[in-house]
Design a protein around this motif. Sequence first.
Motif, PDB file in Angstrom:
ATOM      1  N   GLY A  22       0.913  -1.378  -0.198  1.00  0.00           N
ATOM      2  CA  GLY A  22      -0.007  -0.105  -0.015  1.00  0.00           C
ATOM      3  C   GLY A  22       0.782   1.273  -0.097  1.00  0.00           C
ATOM      4  N   VAL A  23       0.425   2.150  -0.750  1.00  0.00           N
ATOM      5  CA  VAL A  23       0.896   3.407  -0.793  1.00  0.00           C
ATOM      6  C   VAL A  23      -0.011   4.585  -0.434  1.00  0.00           C
ATOM      7  CG1 VAL A  23       2.475   5.083  -2.250  1.00  0.00           C
ATOM      8  CG2 VAL A  23       2.858   2.511  -2.340  1.00  0.00           C
TER       9      VAL A  23
ATOM     10  N   PRO B 209      14.999   2.690 -11.305  1.00  0.00           N
ATOM     11  CA  PRO B 209      13.982   3.689 -11.272  1.00  0.00           C
ATOM     12  C   PRO B 209      14.045   4.937 -12.349  1.00  0.00           C
ATOM     13  CG  PRO B 209      14.344   3.090  -9.047  1.00  0.00           C
ATOM     14  CD  PRO B 209      15.437   2.356  -9.927  1.00  0.00           C
ATOM     15  N   GLY B 210      13.159   5.513 -12.866  1.00  0.00           N
ATOM     16  CA  GLY B 210      13.299   6.687 -13.686  1.00  0.00           C
ATOM     17  C   GLY B 210      13.527   7.787 -12.885  1.00  0.00           C
ATOM     18  N   GLU B 211      13.539   8.995 -13.587  1.00  0.00           N
ATOM     19  CA  GLU B 211      13.423  10.473 -13.041  1.00  0.00           C
ATOM     20  C   GLU B 211      12.333  10.685 -11.817  1.00  0.00           C
ATOM     21  OE1 GLU B 211      13.662  13.296 -15.927  1.00  0.00           O
ATOM     22  OE2 GLU B 211      15.867  12.802 -16.689  1.00  0.00           O
ATOM     23  N   ASP B 212      11.280  10.002 -12.327  1.00  0.00           N
ATOM     24  CA  ASP B 212       9.933  10.134 -11.298  1.00  0.00           C
ATOM     25  C   ASP B 212      10.041   9.144  -9.827  1.00  0.00           C
ATOM     26  OD1 ASP B 212       9.443   7.609 -12.393  1.00  0.00           O
ATOM     27  OD2 ASP B 212       7.648   8.243 -13.616  1.00  0.00           O
ATOM     28  N   GLY B 213      11.217   8.225 -10.054  1.00  0.00           N
ATOM     29  CA  GLY B 213      11.323   7.702  -8.835  1.00  0.00           C
ATOM     30  C   GLY B 213      10.656   6.256  -9.165  1.00  0.00           C
ATOM     31  N   GLN B 214       9.765   5.994 -10.073  1.00  0.00           N
ATOM     32  CA  GLN B 214       9.189   4.903 -10.099  1.00  0.00           C
ATOM     33  C   GLN B 214       9.828   3.508 -10.989  1.00  0.00           C
ATOM     34  OE1 GLN B 214       6.322   4.870  -8.505  1.00  0.00           O
ATOM     35  NE2 GLN B 214       6.694   6.898  -8.146  1.00  0.00           N
ATOM     36  N   LEU B 215       9.990   2.376 -10.318  1.00  0.00           N
ATOM     37  CA  LEU B 215      10.561   1.358 -11.020  1.00  0.00           C
ATOM     38  C   LEU B 215       9.446   0.641 -11.775  1.00  0.00           C
ATOM     39  CD1 LEU B 215      12.505  -0.839 -11.431  1.00  0.00           C
ATOM     40  CD2 LEU B 215      11.872  -2.215  -9.369  1.00  0.00           C
ATOM     41  N   THR B 216       9.610   0.602 -13.255  1.00  0.00           N
ATOM     42  CA  THR B 216       8.749   0.312 -14.252  1.00  0.00           C
ATOM     43  C   THR B 216       9.037  -1.054 -14.751  1.00  0.00           C
ATOM     44  OG1 THR B 216       7.730   2.233 -14.700  1.00  0.00           O
ATOM     45  CG2 THR B 216       7.252   0.460 -16.283  1.00  0.00           C
ATOM     46  N   ILE B 217       8.391  -2.258 -14.647  1.00  0.00           N
ATOM     47  CA  ILE B 217       8.609  -3.447 -15.587  1.00  0.00           C
ATOM     48  C   ILE B 217       8.098  -3.357 -16.823  1.00  0.00           C
ATOM     49  CG2 ILE B 217       8.549  -5.978 -15.252  1.00  0.00           C
ATOM     50  CD1 ILE B 217      10.367  -4.903 -13.298  1.00  0.00           C
ATOM     51  N   PRO B 218       9.085  -3.795 -17.900  1.00  0.00           N
ATOM     52  CA  PRO B 218       8.326  -3.363 -19.276  1.00  0.00           C
ATOM     53  C   PRO B 218       7.407  -4.560 -19.594  1.00  0.00           C
ATOM     54  CG  PRO B 218      10.694  -3.446 -19.246  1.00  0.00           C
ATOM     55  CD  PRO B 218      10.315  -3.887 -17.840  1.00  0.00           C
TER      56      PRO B 218
ATOM     57  N   ILE C 214      10.813 -10.075  -5.547  1.00  0.00           N
ATOM     58  CA  ILE C 214      10.485  -8.938  -4.801  1.00  0.00           C
ATOM     59  C   ILE C 214      11.080  -7.654  -5.315  1.00  0.00           C
ATOM     60  CG2 ILE C 214      10.842  -7.693  -2.314  1.00  0.00           C
ATOM     61  CD1 ILE C 214       9.525 -10.338  -2.075  1.00  0.00           C
ATOM     62  N   LEU C 215      10.100  -6.711  -5.686  1.00  0.00           N
ATOM     63  CA  LEU C 215      10.324  -5.448  -6.722  1.00  0.00           C
ATOM     64  C   LEU C 215      10.221  -4.203  -5.585  1.00  0.00           C
ATOM     65  CD1 LEU C 215       8.677  -6.426  -9.877  1.00  0.00           C
ATOM     66  CD2 LEU C 215      11.070  -6.533  -9.243  1.00  0.00           C
ATOM     67  N   ASN C 216      11.155  -3.353  -5.688  1.00  0.00           N
ATOM     68  CA  ASN C 216      10.986  -2.185  -4.972  1.00  0.00           C
ATOM     69  C   ASN C 216      12.253  -1.121  -5.609  1.00  0.00           C
ATOM     70  OD1 ASN C 216      13.496  -2.248  -3.522  1.00  0.00           O
ATOM     71  ND2 ASN C 216      12.682  -3.749  -2.190  1.00  0.00           N
ATOM     72  N   ARG C 217      12.205   0.270  -5.295  1.00  0.00           N
ATOM     73  CA  ARG C 217      13.063   1.215  -5.950  1.00  0.00           C
ATOM     74  C   ARG C 217      14.489   1.067  -5.506  1.00  0.00           C
ATOM     75  NH1 ARG C 217       8.871   4.978  -4.523  1.00  0.00           N
ATOM     76  NH2 ARG C 217      10.035   5.504  -2.562  1.00  0.00           N
ATOM     77  N   SER C 218      14.931   0.271  -4.300  1.00  0.00           N
ATOM     78  CA  SER C 218      15.974   0.092  -3.966  1.00  0.00           C
ATOM     79  C   SER C 218      16.938  -1.060  -4.540  1.00  0.00           C
ATOM     80  CB  SER C 218      16.157  -0.362  -2.327  1.00  0.00           C
ATOM     81  OG  SER C 218      15.435   0.911  -1.805  1.00  0.00           O
ATOM     82  N   THR C 219      16.217  -2.072  -5.260  1.00  0.00           N
ATOM     83  CA  THR C 219      16.847  -3.272  -5.845  1.00  0.00           C
ATOM     84  C   THR C 219      16.712  -2.992  -7.553  1.00  0.00           C
ATOM     85  OG1 THR C 219      16.107  -4.611  -3.913  1.00  0.00           O
ATOM     86  CG2 THR C 219      16.931  -5.705  -6.010  1.00  0.00           C
ATOM     87  N   PRO C 220      18.072  -2.784  -8.153  1.00  0.00           N
ATOM     88  CA  PRO C 220      18.044  -3.040  -9.520  1.00  0.00           C
ATOM     89  C   PRO C 220      17.662  -4.295 -10.068  1.00  0.00           C
ATOM     90  CG  PRO C 220      20.176  -2.768  -8.806  1.00  0.00           C
ATOM     91  CD  PRO C 220      19.144  -2.596  -7.581  1.00  0.00           C
TER      92      PRO C 220
ATOM     93  N   GLU D 172       6.451   0.372  -2.997  1.00  0.00           N
ATOM     94  CA  GLU D 172       7.034   1.622  -3.351  1.00  0.00           C
ATOM     95  C   GLU D 172       6.689   2.017  -4.702  1.00  0.00           C
ATOM     96  OE1 GLU D 172      11.176   1.038  -2.773  1.00  0.00           O
ATOM     97  OE2 GLU D 172      11.206   1.042  -0.593  1.00  0.00           O
ATOM     98  N   GLY D 173       5.508   1.827  -5.032  1.00  0.00           N
ATOM     99  CA  GLY D 173       5.060   2.489  -6.313  1.00  0.00           C
ATOM    100  C   GLY D 173       5.511   1.806  -7.439  1.00  0.00           C
ATOM    101  N   THR D 174       5.875   0.560  -7.500  1.00  0.00           N
ATOM    102  CA  THR D 174       6.461   0.008  -8.727  1.00  0.00           C
ATOM    103  C   THR D 174       5.261  -0.297  -9.598  1.00  0.00           C
ATOM    104  OG1 THR D 174       8.206  -1.315  -7.337  1.00  0.00           O
ATOM    105  CG2 THR D 174       7.296  -2.347  -9.458  1.00  0.00           C
TER     106      THR D 174
END
Length: 259
Positions: free
Chosen positions: A143-144, A202-211, A184-190, A169-171
Motif C-alpha cells: 500500500g502507498v 527507477p526513472g526520474e520520477d522515482g518509479q520502477l517500471t517493469i516493461p 521482490i520489487l522495490n526502488r532500492s533493488t535494480p 514503493e509504487g512499482t
Amino acid sequence: MHNEQQMQLFLDTCDRLESGEIRVAEKVEGKWRVNAWIKDVILSGFRLGKLSDMSSGTLSFTDKDTVPPRSFTPEDGVRIVPGGTSIRRGSYLAPSVIVMPPAYVNIGAYIDEGSMVDSHALVGSCAQVGKRVHIAAAAQIGGVLEPSGALPVIVEDDVFIGGNCGIYEGTILSRGSVLGSGVILNRSTPVWDNVKGEYLRPGEDGQLTIPEYAVVVAGSRPLTKGPGRNEGIQIYTPVIVKYRDSRTNAALSLEDALR
C-alpha cells in the motif's frame, strides 16, 4: 471545512470509489498519474473516525468506525469465497473478480474485471490492479497511502504475479508482465535485464517500471566491494529472463523460462 463537511466528503468519496466512478490513479496520455485529493480525503477519514467495536461472534476486532469492511451481494457479481477475507470500504472490485480466502483488500484499492486474488494475498491501500490479473497465493501488493502525491503500486492488464511475490514503493508492472514465485520489487533493488544486457532502475520520477511482457524471476549478483566479495557472497537481484509474446499464456511462458 468543518468536521461534518469533511465526514460527508469522506463518505461520498468512499461511495464513488466503491462504484468505480473515481480511482486513486489513472493512466492519462500513456502515463500513470495519482489523484492526490482522493488520498487526502481517505487520510481525513482515519483522523475523523472513532475506535469502534467490530467484533464478530467469538472474534474480537476494533477499528475506526469510518472504515468498516465492505458487504457484497450476488448482484455485485464478485465472488468472495468464505474463509476469512476482508474487503475494506472505499475499495473497488469489478464484477467477475474472485477473492479466495483468506485475503485482504485495503481502502482505495482498485481491482478490475476478471482478476483473481488468491489465498493469503494482500492488495494494499490505493493499489491499482487491471483486468485479468492473477495474484497468486501469499503475494503482497504494498500500500502507498502517504505521502498523498506518491503513486501507488500499479499492476496493468494481463499480469501474472507468482506466489510469495512482493511489489512495493509504487512499482509499475506493465501489461502482460510475469513474475515468478518469490520475486521482490522495490526502488532500492535494480533489475537485471538479461535480454538487453543492462540494469533496469527507477526513472526520474522515482518509479520502477517493469516493461510489457517481461518475465521476471528471482536471481542474485556477486558483491563487488567489502569482505563479502572474497567470501563469494551474493545479493538479491530480480532478473528479466525473456519477453513473452502477447499471445503466449503467462503461466506457460514462466514455466518455459524457468526451464
